[in-house]
Enzyme design. Structure first.
Site, PDB file in Angstrom:
ATOM      1  N   GLY B  56       0.809  -1.216   0.000  1.00  0.00           N
ATOM      2  CA  GLY B  56       0.000   0.000   0.000  1.00  0.00           C
ATOM      3  C   GLY B  56       0.840   1.263   0.000  1.00  0.00           C
ATOM      4  N   HIS B  57       2.187   1.085   0.025  1.00  0.00           N
ATOM      5  CA  HIS B  57       3.093   2.236   0.030  1.00  0.00           C
ATOM      6  C   HIS B  57       3.902   2.296  -1.264  1.00  0.00           C
ATOM      7  CE1 HIS B  57       2.076   2.471   4.217  1.00  0.00           C
ATOM      8  NE2 HIS B  57       2.622   1.297   4.482  1.00  0.00           N
ATOM      9  N   ASP B 110       6.733  -4.990  12.410  1.00  0.00           N
ATOM     10  CA  ASP B 110       7.932  -5.123  11.580  1.00  0.00           C
ATOM     11  C   ASP B 110       9.150  -5.427  12.451  1.00  0.00           C
ATOM     12  OD1 ASP B 110       5.924  -3.695  10.083  1.00  0.00           O
ATOM     13  OD2 ASP B 110       7.458  -3.144   8.630  1.00  0.00           O
ATOM     14  N   HIS B 219       0.019   4.929   7.496  1.00  0.00           N
ATOM     15  CA  HIS B 219      -1.120   3.999   7.533  1.00  0.00           C
ATOM     16  C   HIS B 219      -2.374   4.731   7.967  1.00  0.00           C
ATOM     17  CE1 HIS B 219       2.599   1.791   8.599  1.00  0.00           C
ATOM     18  NE2 HIS B 219       2.185   1.047   7.593  1.00  0.00           N
TER      19      HIS B 219
END
Lengths: 357, 357
Positions: B56-57, B110, B219
């Site tokens: 999404g990035h 992460d 996000h």
């Protein structure tokens, strides 16, 4: 209207200034009239390649100025043709003694203004050829323009003609090359949302929550059909079918006639696709669509082309011909041959397109 | 929700497939676990540089795989950390015998998953260093993450460390280099609109017609302030002031300790800016913002930096760290020195960043 701008009327100038500041090794900007030109212009003993058109489609055209592509771009106001004085001044600044090729998208204002500029430049002794790009198969019956609009194939023509100019083509050969690219290129787009021209402040058109506009123009011109929104795969099939099934398209196009110093309507015919053809494919975002989605489209496009016996040999996926913040995409296919492929691969160094250097 | 997708759950896989089809000379894709890796991997006798994070990035991180940058990227689901098995498999596939540098953005998932992967890889005899990027000065008081989030500086770290790995740096030197980039980088973003995670189908947050979110996370994490929308110049001043006025930022960061085979909290301190500093500046679009607007921001950023006695020596303007179709932008500044500048200029050939080759 939510935009990262100051006064709407300063948008073009401020964006040009930022572009020039961000790429000082590649381009320069000048104002009144507004021109983005190669930092090393004029390049002597080379045909100059110039394009221009309304702003709001960035990176086209200002982002394509630089080594191996355009010598200058003339950005008009948002969705507004450049004026003849912009085009004339750009040619005077960047021509290197072997003439100027103007790559013009087929919109009546652009056609008219590039014509006026060519007349004046020719009178000044600067040889000038205008070539129209009219590749948009989404125009059926010519709703808002005369004939097909010029869209994605313009980028390909600018890259290929820019390379050829760098490689020593003379003006006449370059003009023929640009016709060839146009006759081999076709595009179509769809929109999921509208866009808002800053000075107007309201969306150019309205689209329902579950609708898409098929055959959309890059200024928000209505497409040939409004449909319920379908999947990425179905959209890819709709667009690629429209492109691949488009047959020989015969039309009269105003063509600059150097001998008489005037425009002459000339008949041209697009070349249909045949199994075995090798293609350049561009999946283009309209400005507000995430890159991840464009790659989903590309994946399906490759499948569709394979099934049709066509091989994609070169690709471009990203935002190249945008319509402000519009969500949507377009596909451009250009039939390649060895000449076009070699010129496509030629090194290019512009703000938006760069390889080999 | 209007998107060019098929099933939301197929988005990542289909987009990866399209990326690999569009850049066959640069990268390959493999699935279950999902990895994008260099077409020529493993490159022997070179430290492998790996990154990953939620999808999404785009283009981050998959678009940064290739010669002179990442050896592999591990894309998680949209806005979701990659799993340890992705990271482990990527390292096994691309390591060239001199260890692996993992560049990790500071989000708890992460951090945890790269830690688990590093433990297992180290046990297998693959030397591993994890370096966190935590450059987002928009986090004040740590609303939704532990400490500062990792954002734009990640792109710079990936470019510079990728070049250094290509140039022969060993793992320890590369680890120190990555710390250095992080300590010299700061970012902040603002949003004009929200974004919609496909599997959820509704916007992550709501924003009024005349509002903007200052300090937004990639996000959609809330920023530190919601303000009335102001001009591009005022937005540039808000962001650049937050970055330039950020002083030495001291914090404990989990650091992989090879000797003990475990994480050790290590104190690190960001370097504040001083007049005379030379900077790399990135003006980054969040996905739904036109390029023309980003250049308007860049124009003002250059003015603000000049006034502060800072010289921008390298720039990147475009969509590099996006949040789906969010409208908005972020600015990243990284203090450069000769080493960083030379590594930045090193040739790179990836889908999204390319020069010199």
């Amino acid at each position: 209207m939510k935009k990262l701008i100051n006064k709407p009327e300063d948008l073009v100038r401020e964006s040009m200034a930022g572009l020039a500041l961000a790429h000082p090794d590649i381009i320069k900007a000048r104002f009144d009239p507004n021109i983005i030109y190669r930092a090393d212009a004029p390049v002597e003993n080379k045909v100059a390649v110039i394009s221009g058109g309304g702003s709001g489609h960035e990176p086209m055209h200002t982002g394509f100025v630089g080594q191996g592509m355009l010598d200058a771009a003339c950005p008009g106001e948002v969705f507004t043709s450049p004026t003849p004085d912009q085009i004339i001044e750009a040619a005077r600044m960047v021509h290197g003694g072997r003439g100027v090729l103007n790559i013009v998208k087929n919109y009546s204002g652009d056609v008219m203004n590039f014509q006026m500029a060519a007349e004046i430049l020719s009178a000044e002794g600067i040889a000038c050829a205008n070539v129209l790009i009219d590749d948009d198969v989404g125009v059926r019956g010519g709703v808002s323009t005369q004939g097909r609009r010029g869209v994605g194939t313009t980028v390909v023509a600018e890259k290929i003609c820019g390379a050829a100019a760098e490689g020593g083509y003379d003006l006449e050969r370059l003009e023929q090359l640009c016709y060839k690219v146009n006759l081999r290129g076709r595009s179509m787009g769809i929109a999921l949302s509208s866009c808002t021209v800053p000075v107007r402040g309201i969306p150019t058109f309205e689209l329902g929550d579950r609708e898409m506009e098929v055959g959309i123009g890059i200024h928000g011109e209505p497409g040939y059909e409004r449909q319920p929104l379908v999947t990425a795969d179905a959209i890819t099939e709709i667009i690629s079918r429209a492109i691949l099934e488009d047959m020989a398209y015969k039309r009269l196009v105003p063509t600059w006639d150097k001998a008489s110093g005037s425009w002459v309507d000339k008949e041209i015919t697009s070349e249909p696709y045949q199994p075995g053809d090798r293609l350049l494919a561009m999946v283009n975002g309209m400005g507000g669509t995430p890159l991840a989605e464009l790659y989903i489209i590309y994946r399906k496009l490759e499948e569709v082309c394979q099934k049709a016996g066509l091989e994609i040999v070169r690709r471009l996926v990203g935002n190249y011909v945008t319509s402000l913040e519009m969500q949507g995409c377009s596909i451009t296919l250009v039939k390649m041959d060895d000449e076009l492929r070699q010129l496509w691969d030629f090194p290019v160094k512009t703000p938006a397109l760069r390889w080999g250097v």
